[in-house]
Design an enzyme around this catalytic site. Sequence first.
Site, mmCIF file in Angstrom:
data_model
loop_
_atom_site.group_PDB
_atom_site.id
_atom_site.type_symbol
_atom_site.label_atom_id
_atom_site.label_comp_id
_atom_site.label_asym_id
_atom_site.label_seq_id
_atom_site.Cartn_x
_atom_site.Cartn_y
_atom_site.Cartn_z
ATOM 1 N N GLU A 116 6.155 -143.671 33.107
ATOM 2 C CA GLU A 116 6.750 -143.713 32.012
ATOM 3 C C GLU A 116 7.902 -144.933 32.283
ATOM 4 O OE1 GLU A 116 7.607 -139.517 30.307
ATOM 5 O OE2 GLU A 116 5.665 -139.123 29.704
ATOM 6 N N ASP A 129 0.776 -132.915 29.354
ATOM 7 C CA ASP A 129 2.409 -132.226 29.470
ATOM 8 C C ASP A 129 2.504 -131.152 29.255
ATOM 9 O OD1 ASP A 129 5.249 -133.319 30.195
ATOM 10 O OD2 ASP A 129 5.079 -134.879 28.567
ATOM 11 N N GLU A 180 11.185 -127.805 25.667
ATOM 12 C CA GLU A 180 10.319 -128.657 25.671
ATOM 13 C C GLU A 180 10.182 -128.928 24.312
ATOM 14 O OE1 GLU A 180 9.341 -132.232 28.135
ATOM 15 O OE2 GLU A 180 9.070 -133.949 26.359
HETATM 16 C C1 GCV Z 1 11.109 -136.812 32.568
HETATM 17 C C2 GCV Z 1 7.805 -135.598 29.912
HETATM 18 C C3 GCV Z 1 9.266 -135.379 28.884
HETATM 19 C C4 GCV Z 1 10.301 -136.096 29.646
HETATM 20 C C5 GCV Z 1 10.043 -136.405 31.440
HETATM 21 C C6 GCV Z 1 8.740 -136.191 31.334
HETATM 22 C C7 GCV Z 1 8.323 -136.099 33.282
HETATM 23 O O1 GCV Z 1 7.122 -136.962 28.492
HETATM 24 O O2 GCV Z 1 9.348 -135.767 27.441
HETATM 25 O O3 GCV Z 1 11.337 -136.451 28.936
HETATM 26 O O4 GCV Z 1 10.325 -137.541 32.174
HETATM 27 O O5 GCV Z 1 7.656 -135.504 30.313
HETATM 28 O O6 GCV Z 1 7.471 -134.930 33.905
HETATM 29 O O7 GCV Z 1 8.721 -137.303 33.811
#
Ligand code: GCV
Length: 694
Positions: free
Chosen positions: A281, A354, A382
């Site tokens: 990411e 995720d 989340e």
């Molecule tokens: C901390 C998902 C979440 C992100 C998070 C990522 C990760 O994509 O939406 O907010 O980033 O996981 O675990 O690195």
Amino acid sequence: MKNKHLVSLLTLASVCLSAGAENDGTNLWFQNKANNVANVTLKTKESATTNIAVRELKNAWGGGSVTLARAPKKGMKQDAFTINQKGGNVTITSPSDAGLMYGAYHILRLEQTLGKDAYRDTLFTETPEHDLRLLNHWDNLNGTVERGYAGKSIFWGDKPQSFINTKTRTALTAARTAIESYARANASVGINGAVINNVNASPKMLSDSVLTMVKAYADALRPYNIKVYLAVNFSSPVVLDGLKTADPLDKDVQKWWTKKAKEIYAKIPDFGGFLVKANSEGQPGPMDFGRTHADGANMLAKALKPFGGIVMWRAFVYSPSDPDRAKQAYIEFKDLDSKFMDNVIIQIKNGPIDFQPREPYSPLFGAMPKTQEMAELQITQEYLGHSNHICFLGTMWEEFLNDIKKYANYTDNLKGYKYRAIAGVANVGDDANFCGNTMAQANWYAFGRLAWNSNLTSKAIAHEWVSQNIGKDNKACKTVEDILLMSRETVVDYMMPLGFHHIFAEGHHYGPQPWQNNPGQRADWQCVYYHRADAKGVGFDRTVKTGSGATAQYPAAFGNMVENINTCPDKYLLWFHHADWNHKCQTGRTLWNEMCYRYQNGLNGAREMLRKWNSTEPYIDTRLFNDIQEKMHIQVRDAEWWKDACLNYFQTFSHQPIPATTEPPVHSLNEVKRVRLGITNYENPSAKLLNSRR
Ligand code: GCV
């Protein structure tokens, strides 16, 4: 953070459990106080840690006398402890002060859960299954918390100033009291490490001024046997000190990290180590320089090794090595087995995508027999309704842990590891109740208990938590336990039943947006990529025979079961198969009818949870009752919204009627598309539309 924390700490949970009190969650699960001061004898040198044990027992132990004694027993782990109870007198022995503290918390828990008489004349030893039981905080230096729903960070933003300025215990600031309450909660369930910043890490984390603050936190947490760890940004040498590269094979880069490790350990001799999100990411990593994850992890591991530090290297990666995102982490890591140093652990999210409401376990577990692996669970909700929805995660983690034990050799692998570790992404913020709502505290509690002993059932954990929060003779207890235990399945049903995944609204991941399909963006960031609905059916075909072949990444016992649509459990149906709308589910219903049934069931479940909660009113603290009731109203409304959005949308593909047993949607497809259900809806004018349908 409210100053109430100060009161809570000093009076050590003096709030009684009867209805009418003011339980706003500040006291966490420390609601009990003994009527007498217990007779506690310390047969070892006093330390900050034994002082905590003694203080807790004096305040809350209602039984006879307690003796705490250090006893180095051969083969006994440092954190383990033995409880010997004879005729109402208890002796706690352990090789360490931390073990004595854990023993103290354990007998308090037993007393409050089972009552004094339930464990008379017993002798047993408690040994933690994982040596490293860590929270990961996704807290940013500016005080925000990524995916946090409980206010601001307890560590960063304006907190350092307030924390550092505290000179004496009598001048405790809110920030310091919050940290102490946090540490106490962790210690009581055995959590012994905290990564105190976001994995999307700022390089500034390693600057001298921030490290001074990290030291202050390490000092505050140490008495509670909690080590501090940091998430680090792989580009730190470039950003902080202007190095030309962050290439892990570059000598200057290696020297930079070695020097940085020395600096850290000079300040914090028991510093735990680094957590790294690399090449994921948008985060930098070794692959930016044509190196591997192993090159990157080992470079850091080498710098930390002389001091006993570890590297937790995350496997949450999804570079487009394969068109199926669920396969990508496995592809990127599998061949690196045996390439990592012995102080590196690969940290793997429970599922391959995720933290969805339900995922099959990640095939990386057990796939790297010569590499240490650890699970990363997500405590913060989340993808589970943030802090608005009541969702007890003990049941979800129990399912996952059972599966990796059954199919991925988890228990045996753990035995062979030098570092047995597990992590949970924290749901802690500076709200008075720490977690956004008091019931969400049960998830923090459950993570700690499972990290200590993954064989505990979610039922037992729910019972423990309820006993300590609601009381054990309270008529409401069983009802609250029932609510907790039904909650996760209820959420799955109204959000993503039958193996659906990632049909969340983009960005905040709160409401539904199965129609999301933004042109020109990454395919695997679109909801339609995950559900693949068409006139024939719905679901992601991950079979070897006709699909992406993800089932082949699993051991045969699991892979073969899910490969065959007739043996694939319905709960994973659409994860592994593109099933026809008329496919016969294991319940005997067609897929379309089953989908309608599930969404209705989820909505019914949310209503049932509220109904049950309402029945507890006479027995529950008024403040707690009202807070949770308000959340549950939102949950019911959102469940209805999810059901309407998903059934209306998928009906445009199935072209089948909604069966009579399912309530017809209240909102039209246009409406749910126009008013995007999300946190902001509660403040904007469209919220009226949402709330009017409650
Ligand atoms: C901390 C998902 C979440 C992100 C998070 C990522 C990760 O994509 O939406 O907010 O980033 O996981 O675990 O690195």
